[in-house]
Design a protein around this motif. Structure first.
Motif, mmCIF file in Angstrom:
data_model
loop_
_atom_site.group_PDB
_atom_site.id
_atom_site.type_symbol
_atom_site.label_atom_id
_atom_site.label_comp_id
_atom_site.label_asym_id
_atom_site.label_seq_id
_atom_site.Cartn_x
_atom_site.Cartn_y
_atom_site.Cartn_z
ATOM 1 N N THR A 128 0.837 -1.194 0.000
ATOM 2 C CA THR A 128 0.000 0.000 0.000
ATOM 3 C C THR A 128 0.873 1.246 0.000
ATOM 4 O OG1 THR A 128 -0.099 -0.066 2.416
ATOM 5 C CG2 THR A 128 -1.892 -1.121 1.213
ATOM 6 N N GLY A 129 0.547 2.175 -0.857
ATOM 7 C CA GLY A 129 1.212 3.474 -0.858
ATOM 8 C C GLY A 129 2.542 3.523 -1.557
ATOM 9 N N ARG A 130 3.164 2.383 -1.857
ATOM 10 C CA ARG A 130 4.526 2.408 -2.374
ATOM 11 C C ARG A 130 4.597 2.312 -3.890
ATOM 12 N NH1 ARG A 130 6.337 5.487 1.007
ATOM 13 N NH2 ARG A 130 5.979 4.783 3.133
ATOM 14 N N GLY A 131 3.491 2.457 -4.549
ATOM 15 C CA GLY A 131 3.484 2.566 -5.999
ATOM 16 C C GLY A 131 2.503 3.649 -6.365
ATOM 17 N N ALA A 132 2.663 4.227 -7.530
ATOM 18 C CA ALA A 132 1.784 5.319 -7.914
ATOM 19 C C ALA A 132 0.343 4.854 -8.039
ATOM 20 C CB ALA A 132 2.261 5.926 -9.233
ATOM 21 N N ALA A 133 0.131 3.579 -8.359
ATOM 22 C CA ALA A 133 -1.233 3.093 -8.565
ATOM 23 C C ALA A 133 -1.339 1.619 -8.206
ATOM 24 C CB ALA A 133 -1.643 3.331 -10.010
ATOM 25 N N SER A 134 -0.744 1.210 -7.098
ATOM 26 C CA SER A 134 -0.697 -0.208 -6.750
ATOM 27 C C SER A 134 -2.082 -0.811 -6.569
ATOM 28 C CB SER A 134 0.123 -0.408 -5.477
ATOM 29 O OG SER A 134 1.467 -0.061 -5.680
ATOM 30 N N ALA A 135 -2.973 -0.103 -5.885
ATOM 31 C CA ALA A 135 -4.318 -0.628 -5.650
ATOM 32 C C ALA A 135 -5.083 -0.738 -6.960
ATOM 33 C CB ALA A 135 -5.063 0.267 -4.658
ATOM 34 N N GLU A 136 -4.963 0.276 -7.810
ATOM 35 C CA GLU A 136 -5.650 0.258 -9.103
ATOM 36 C C GLU A 136 -5.090 -0.847 -9.993
ATOM 37 O OE1 GLU A 136 -4.320 2.821 -7.641
ATOM 38 O OE2 GLU A 136 -5.802 4.435 -7.475
ATOM 39 N N GLU A 137 -3.772 -1.044 -9.942
ATOM 40 C CA GLU A 137 -3.140 -2.110 -10.698
ATOM 41 C C GLU A 137 -3.654 -3.469 -10.227
ATOM 42 O OE1 GLU A 137 1.373 -2.654 -11.821
ATOM 43 O OE2 GLU A 137 1.018 -3.419 -9.787
ATOM 44 N N ALA A 138 -3.736 -3.655 -8.920
ATOM 45 C CA ALA A 138 -4.222 -4.914 -8.370
ATOM 46 C C ALA A 138 -5.648 -5.192 -8.839
ATOM 47 C CB ALA A 138 -4.162 -4.881 -6.847
ATOM 48 N N ALA A 139 -6.483 -4.164 -8.833
ATOM 49 C CA ALA A 139 -7.874 -4.329 -9.266
ATOM 50 C C ALA A 139 -7.953 -4.697 -10.745
ATOM 51 C CB ALA A 139 -8.657 -3.044 -9.000
ATOM 52 N N GLU A 140 -7.088 -4.076 -11.565
ATOM 53 C CA GLU A 140 -7.096 -4.371 -12.999
ATOM 54 C C GLU A 140 -6.598 -5.788 -13.270
ATOM 55 O OE1 GLU A 140 -7.338 -4.287 -17.126
ATOM 56 O OE2 GLU A 140 -8.371 -3.120 -15.573
ATOM 57 N N LEU A 141 -5.545 -6.219 -12.587
ATOM 58 C CA LEU A 141 -5.047 -7.575 -12.768
ATOM 59 C C LEU A 141 -6.086 -8.607 -12.312
ATOM 60 C CD1 LEU A 141 -1.325 -7.175 -11.671
ATOM 61 C CD2 LEU A 141 -2.176 -7.565 -13.995
ATOM 62 N N LYS A 142 -6.758 -8.305 -11.229
ATOM 63 C CA LYS A 142 -7.838 -9.185 -10.756
ATOM 64 C C LYS A 142 -8.925 -9.294 -11.829
ATOM 65 C CE LYS A 142 -11.546 -9.194 -7.254
ATOM 66 N NZ LYS A 142 -11.460 -10.586 -6.772
ATOM 67 N N ARG A 143 -9.301 -8.165 -12.421
ATOM 68 C CA ARG A 143 -10.335 -8.160 -13.461
ATOM 69 C C ARG A 143 -9.902 -9.010 -14.663
ATOM 70 N NH1 ARG A 143 -11.592 -6.562 -18.101
ATOM 71 N NH2 ARG A 143 -9.511 -5.704 -18.442
ATOM 72 N N GLN A 144 -8.637 -8.846 -15.078
ATOM 73 C CA GLN A 144 -8.156 -9.577 -16.240
ATOM 74 C C GLN A 144 -8.121 -11.088 -15.991
ATOM 75 O OE1 GLN A 144 -4.418 -7.996 -17.683
ATOM 76 N NE2 GLN A 144 -5.160 -5.880 -17.731
ATOM 77 N N LEU A 145 -7.645 -11.470 -14.831
ATOM 78 C CA LEU A 145 -7.508 -12.893 -14.529
ATOM 79 C C LEU A 145 -8.853 -13.569 -14.277
ATOM 80 C CD1 LEU A 145 -4.335 -12.661 -12.274
ATOM 81 C CD2 LEU A 145 -4.474 -13.796 -14.502
ATOM 82 N N GLU A 146 -9.817 -12.818 -13.788
ATOM 83 C CA GLU A 146 -11.124 -13.400 -13.465
ATOM 84 C C GLU A 146 -12.114 -13.333 -14.622
ATOM 85 O OE1 GLU A 146 -11.360 -12.740 -8.620
ATOM 86 O OE2 GLU A 146 -12.521 -11.420 -9.950
ATOM 87 N N ALA A 147 -11.767 -12.604 -15.680
ATOM 88 C CA ALA A 147 -12.724 -12.328 -16.759
ATOM 89 C C ALA A 147 -13.317 -13.596 -17.372
ATOM 90 C CB ALA A 147 -12.058 -11.483 -17.841
ATOM 91 N N GLY A 148 -12.522 -14.644 -17.519
ATOM 92 C CA GLY A 148 -13.013 -15.877 -18.141
ATOM 93 C C GLY A 148 -13.525 -16.907 -17.157
ATOM 94 N N GLY A 149 -13.601 -16.539 -15.881
ATOM 95 C CA GLY A 149 -14.089 -17.468 -14.872
ATOM 96 C C GLY A 149 -13.099 -18.547 -14.490
#
Length: 519
Positions: A368-389
């Motif tokens: 947390t806090g140590r990247g410019a967009a770590s939380a947003e990046e995590a959310a995007e990676l989660k979305r990409q990996l979960e997209a196909g179920g």
């Protein structure tokens, strides 16, 4: 890490805002003692060089400690600093000898000796901190000291050893102030660098004063500097906009970086190509849900780097398709070659072959806090990996020190972290990231990869190591202990009356606070 540490031979683009009436060419006498304040989101893990391998700590070490060697701005070959000279003995690249320069003095007034150098290297190896730089010295067998001569005896030929000596891992400490078998725990620093640390408050500030006793590669020391540490990019941006700091670096929010304009009054902006990378690391151990290589390969078929760079980072980073980034000797596009398109179908086939239950469930951790967009990046990676179920990802953020300890102890299924490499050579992306017992601690071990890394170190002409590094990158794309995500650009913003911002991070791994000056 230097977990979060290199920029190499970068093409520098300096966008200077021109003040009305022109620039004052020389600082006034009144400015000589005026403090320059520098804001950053990088954190300091430890003030002890044996206990830190991250960008924030090493940025401080560059200024308060000396190594035997250092890098000149833009250089790729180390030059003497605490040493008067250093050379390999013989032709086998397995014995390295340095002669100390005269006049080196610790804050106590005691002269530095060759024994201090030996002591400093020995304790890094002996302490072997989970978040320290001991892995960087894996080819160092032993050190001997006699008079002002230090001799390093290597366990195998290593042409990159001088580069490693020039890093924070080679910081020389006063043997009377640092315990041999454990880390120093107070807020004191006893080094011989261009600055002395006069005040330190964890996660708040480090106050640096020019060291009048400094002797080394620099022509002189710089202005007084105060480093201010901010919890996240938004806090850094607020401090910059409120003019509470004179310099902002590592890292402003992506939308702010994307909007930087040369015509904006009151500031100077430097933008440079960078070899800092960010990777997704995967736990390969037998008890991990990602143990089966086919599960990790399936993940590689689902990651959309272009979207990540464009949406989360607003185009301020570039998609990365290999372990070694663009601009570094040996760079390939091994992940693009192996996974040339997004394919849920191919990912599903691999998971079916692996016989795992769908969706595959795992936990993704980030700092947390140590990247410019770590939380947003995590959310995007989660979305990409979960997209196909096919996957179900639980995302958890951790405070930086806790995050480091978790990955160092193998308690994260997957995690993303930036790597600001240690020195300008592809070797810095090898052993520390994917070698057996690597700093990034994914549990990955491949004897062929280890042998290739060792073989690459024998070449004094680093271009000759290209074939080995190409093979390493092919193996990594096949085994997937790590998935490259993106390659950074380097941004430094200074007020209109501060010069030298372009030298803070120029590709050599050295953070040059002494180059900052009032204009």
């Amino acid at each position: 890490m230097r977990s979060v540490r290199m920029r190499i031979l970068a093409t520098l683009l300096v966008l200077a805002a021109v003040a009305v009436g022109g620039w004052q060419l020389l600082p006034s006498q009144d400015d000589q003692g005026r403090t320059i304040t520098v804001g950053t989101t990088d954190a300091v893990t430890s003030l002890d060089p044996a206990g830190a391998y991250d960008a924030g700590s090493w940025a401080l070490f560059n200024n308060v400690f000396q190594s035997l060697l250092t890098f000149e701005p833009g250089g790729s070959t180390p030059v003497p600093d605490a040493a008067r000279s250093c050379v390999f003995v013989g032709t086998e690249l397995s014995t390295y000898r340095c002669e100390l320069r005269d006049g080196l003095m610790f804050p106590s007034g005691r002269a530095m000796t060759a024994q201090d150098v030996k002591y400093s290297f020995d304790r890094v190896k002996r302490i072997k901190s989970d978040v320290g730089p001991s892995s960087l010295l894996d080819t160092l067998g032993s050190v001997t000291a006699s008079g002002r001569t230090v001799t390093f005896h290597l366990s195998s030929p290593d042409a990159t050893f001088p580069l490693k000596v020039a890093t924070g891992a080679g910081s020389i400490v006063d043997r009377d102030k640092y315990p041999a078998d454990g880390l120093r725990t107070d807020n004191g620093v006893d080094g011989t660098g261009p600055y002395t640390l006069t005040e330190y408050t964890k996660e708040k500030q480090a106050v640096l004063a020019p060291n009048s006793r400094y002797q080394g590669a620099l022509g002189g020391t710089g202005r007084p500097v105060e480093l201010r540490y901010y919890a996240d990019a938004d806090a850094l941006d607020k401090a910059w906009k409120a003019k509470r700091i004179d310099v902002a670096t590592r890292t402003l929010p992506p939308e702010v970086l994307a909007g930087l304009n040369a015509a904006d009054p009151g500031q100077r902006v430097s933008e440079a190509d960078s070899s800092e990378v960010r990777n997704l690391y995967l736990d390969t151990r037998a008890d991990s849900p990602l143990h089966d290589v086919r599960v990790r390969q399936a993940m590689a078929w689902l990651i959309d780097r272009g979207r990540l760079a464009a949406t989360v980072y607003k185009g301020t980073v570039d998609p990365l398709y290999s372990l070694i980034p663009t601009g570094i000797t040996g760079h390939t596009t091994s992940f693009f070659d192996t996974y040339p398109e997004l394919s849920t179908a191919k990912a599903r086939t691999l998971l079916t072959e692996a016989g795992v239950s769908l969706p595959v469930r795992f936990t993704y951790g980030y700092a947390t806090g140590r990247g410019a967009a770590s939380a947003e990046e995590a959310a995007e990676l989660k979305r990409q990996l979960e997209a196909g179920g096919l996957f179900k990802v639980t995302v958890k953020g951790y405070e930086w020190t806790d995050f480091q300890k978790r990955w160092a102890s193998g308690r994260l299924d997957a995690y993303a972290v930036g790597w600001v490499a240690d020195f300008p050579d592809p070797d810095t992306y090898g052993g520390p990231l994917i070698g057996t017992d690597a700093t990034m601690n994914t549990g990955y071990s491949n004897k062929s990869v280890d042998q290739l890394i060792t073989a690459s170190q024998q070449y004094a002409d680093r271009g000759e190591a290209t074939r080995d590094f190409r093979s390493v990158q092919e193996a990594v794309a096949r085994d997937v202990p790590v998935i490259p995500l993106w390659q950074a650009k380097e941004y430094v913003v200074t007020s209109e009356d501060v010069g030298g911002g372009q030298y803070l991070s120029d590709g050599t791994g050295v953070f040059r606070l002494w180059r900052l000056s009032w204009i």
